[in-house]
Design a protein around this motif. Structure first.
Motif, PDB file in Angstrom:
ATOM      1  N   ASP A  79       1.059  -1.178  -0.150  1.00 15.88           N
ATOM      2  CA  ASP A  79       0.040  -0.140  -0.155  1.00 15.88           C
ATOM      3  C   ASP A  79       0.876   1.153   0.042  1.00 15.88           C
ATOM      4  OD1 ASP A  79      -2.526  -1.360   0.067  1.00 15.88           O
ATOM      5  OD2 ASP A  79      -2.452  -1.399   2.094  1.00 15.88           O
ATOM      6  N   MET A  80       1.869   1.247   0.765  1.00 14.40           N
ATOM      7  CA  MET A  80       2.726   2.267   0.936  1.00 14.40           C
ATOM      8  C   MET A  80       3.562   2.554  -0.722  1.00 14.40           C
ATOM      9  SD  MET A  80       5.751   3.155   3.610  1.00 14.40           S
ATOM     10  CE  MET A  80       6.993   4.519   3.880  1.00 14.40           C
ATOM     11  N   VAL A  81       4.082   1.594  -0.947  1.00 15.09           N
ATOM     12  CA  VAL A  81       4.907   1.604  -2.401  1.00 15.09           C
ATOM     13  C   VAL A  81       3.925   2.248  -3.451  1.00 15.09           C
ATOM     14  CG1 VAL A  81       5.749   0.205  -4.128  1.00 15.09           C
ATOM     15  CG2 VAL A  81       6.468  -0.201  -1.695  1.00 15.09           C
ATOM     16  N   ARG A  82       2.652   1.635  -3.454  1.00 19.07           N
ATOM     17  CA  ARG A  82       1.503   2.235  -4.474  1.00 19.07           C
ATOM     18  C   ARG A  82       1.488   3.732  -4.156  1.00 19.07           C
ATOM     19  NH1 ARG A  82      -2.177  -0.986  -2.998  1.00 19.07           N
ATOM     20  NH2 ARG A  82      -1.444  -2.719  -4.199  1.00 19.07           N
ATOM     21  N   ALA A  83       1.151   4.281  -3.019  1.00 15.84           N
ATOM     22  CA  ALA A  83       0.867   5.523  -2.758  1.00 15.84           C
ATOM     23  C   ALA A  83       2.196   6.305  -3.362  1.00 15.84           C
ATOM     24  CB  ALA A  83       0.784   5.599  -1.235  1.00 15.84           C
ATOM     25  N   LEU A  84       3.291   5.894  -2.944  1.00 15.34           N
ATOM     26  CA  LEU A  84       4.558   6.491  -3.258  1.00 15.34           C
ATOM     27  C   LEU A  84       4.785   6.620  -4.657  1.00 15.34           C
ATOM     28  CD1 LEU A  84       7.198   5.449  -0.428  1.00 15.34           C
ATOM     29  CD2 LEU A  84       6.018   7.836  -0.526  1.00 15.34           C
ATOM     30  N   VAL A  85       4.453   5.535  -5.231  1.00 19.39           N
ATOM     31  CA  VAL A  85       4.648   6.130  -6.818  1.00 19.39           C
ATOM     32  C   VAL A  85       3.580   6.833  -7.363  1.00 19.39           C
ATOM     33  CG1 VAL A  85       4.340   4.342  -9.080  1.00 19.39           C
ATOM     34  CG2 VAL A  85       5.275   3.366  -7.103  1.00 19.39           C
ATOM     35  N   ASP A  86       2.553   6.659  -6.783  1.00 20.08           N
ATOM     36  CA  ASP A  86       1.579   7.654  -7.584  1.00 20.08           C
ATOM     37  C   ASP A  86       1.820   9.137  -7.080  1.00 20.08           C
ATOM     38  OD1 ASP A  86      -0.002   5.515  -8.386  1.00 20.08           O
ATOM     39  OD2 ASP A  86      -1.439   5.721  -6.683  1.00 20.08           O
TER      40      ASP A  86
END
Length: 337
Positions: A79-86
């Motif tokens: 979830d954190m990686v997805r948020a950071l990529v966005d």
């Protein structure tokens, strides 16, 4: 799971969730005061804040891109990686450098494996050291002293017998004493420290919040050693210090460290974070070995963090930036020599 920016009204909740002074709300305000683009994100389940972190974005004009930096935050999950990529795409970032505040427990459960599985790559350049010394302040004074090396105890006693005096201060006058000694030291030891403006901004914001102070050692009325200390949560941090070349024989630095530990106990804190160390089996020829050995003398525990990883948003620009940074640092080191 909802991921959104943390609101001003949630400042206290945010500070209770994060685990390092670098991630504190006040540190974020200090970085914003320098003009940096700072974002605070929170992961919520309903109204409950599960995890939180802040990161800054730094422009690289020639490449017309930004670099994100997230130091001392939580261990990333999907979830954190997805948020950071966005967020990285939104901020036109080539990559985000991540240095989790996560200590390696054992080789079988090494957190770095999880980061690689999530698509992060080991960084070619770290800003925080992979190792650190931490003193357990929950021990009694007797237990702490017993854990000091014999030489450290001797040097503390010598400084006391010689009449070295150490005092704590939150005045701007004493901060300027610290700043003078800090830059004398960076020049003498030929390393790159932060600018005076960086230190003044940090001091202003954190001191006003009750999170910063200086310890100064004087001998015969002359300042010999000064440290800036931060406190947050249950931890006292020693990030920066400076010393004079005069009267090195009175061991003022040893007494300052001893008094810093005593200060941490008076504040009711549980840990004294010494902000970095060499690894196990440190090389005596390393230029930082003396400082490493100094810290080791206080019965500190050597811990290893998971390390520094890059979350790549634009692979082509990422590779070009790494090459340009390598050349830049070679030129800087040559100029310093």
């Amino acid at each position: 799971m909802i991921v959104r920016e943390i609101r001003e009204s949630e400042k206290d909740l945010y500070n209770k969730t994060v685990g390092h002074i670098i991630q504190s709300w006040q540190w974020g305000e200090f970085r914003k005061s320098a003009g940096l683009d700072l974002v605070r994100l929170g992961h919520f389940e309903g109204n409950k804040l599960i995890s939180a972190y802040q990161l800054t974005f730094h422009p690289v004009p020639f490449f017309k891109k930004n670099i994100g930096y997230l130091p001392k935050g939580p261990l990333p999950d999907r979830d954190m990686v997805r948020a950071l990529v966005d967020l990285g795409k939104k901020k036109n970032a080539a990559y985000i450098k991540i240095e989790p505040n996560v200590i390696v427990a054992n080789e079988k459960n090494h957190a770095s494996y999880k980061l690689v599985e999530l698509g992060l790559v080991p960084s070619k350049k770290s800003l925080f050291t992979k190792y650190n010394f931490i003193v357990d302040l929950s021990k009694s004074n007797e237990e702490l002293l017993a854990g000091f090396s014999q030489k450290t105890r001797y040097n503390i006693g010598l400084a006391q017998r010689k009449g070295v005096e150490v005092y704590e201060s939150q005045t701007d006058t004493d901060f300027e004493i610290y700043l003078k000694l800090y830059f004398e030291t960076t020049k003498r030891q030929k390393y790159f420290g932060h600018t005076p403006e960086y230190h003044r901004r940090a001091w202003k914001v954190l001191k006003d919040a009750g999170l910063a102070r200086v310890l100064i050692a004087k001998y015969q009325g002359k300042p010999l050693v000064a440290w800036m200390l931060f406190n947050f949560g249950e931890t006292l941090y020693y990030p920066y210090g400076g010393s004079s070349t005069e009267h090195r024989d009175v061991m003022a630095s040893n007494l300052v460290c001893f008094e810093a530990i005593a200060l941490g106990k008076r504040l009711g804190l549980k840990h004294f974070d010494m902000w970095g160390a060499l690894g196990p089996d440190a090389d005596p020829k390393d230029p930082w070995y003396g400082f490493h050995k100094f810290k080791l003398g206080y019965g500190s525990k050597l811990v290893e963090y998971v390390g520094t990883y890059d979350l790549i948003v634009n692979a082509v620009v990422y590779n070009s930036l790494n090459l340009a940074d390598m050349v830049r640092w070679k030129l800087l080191r040559l100029s310093r020599k």
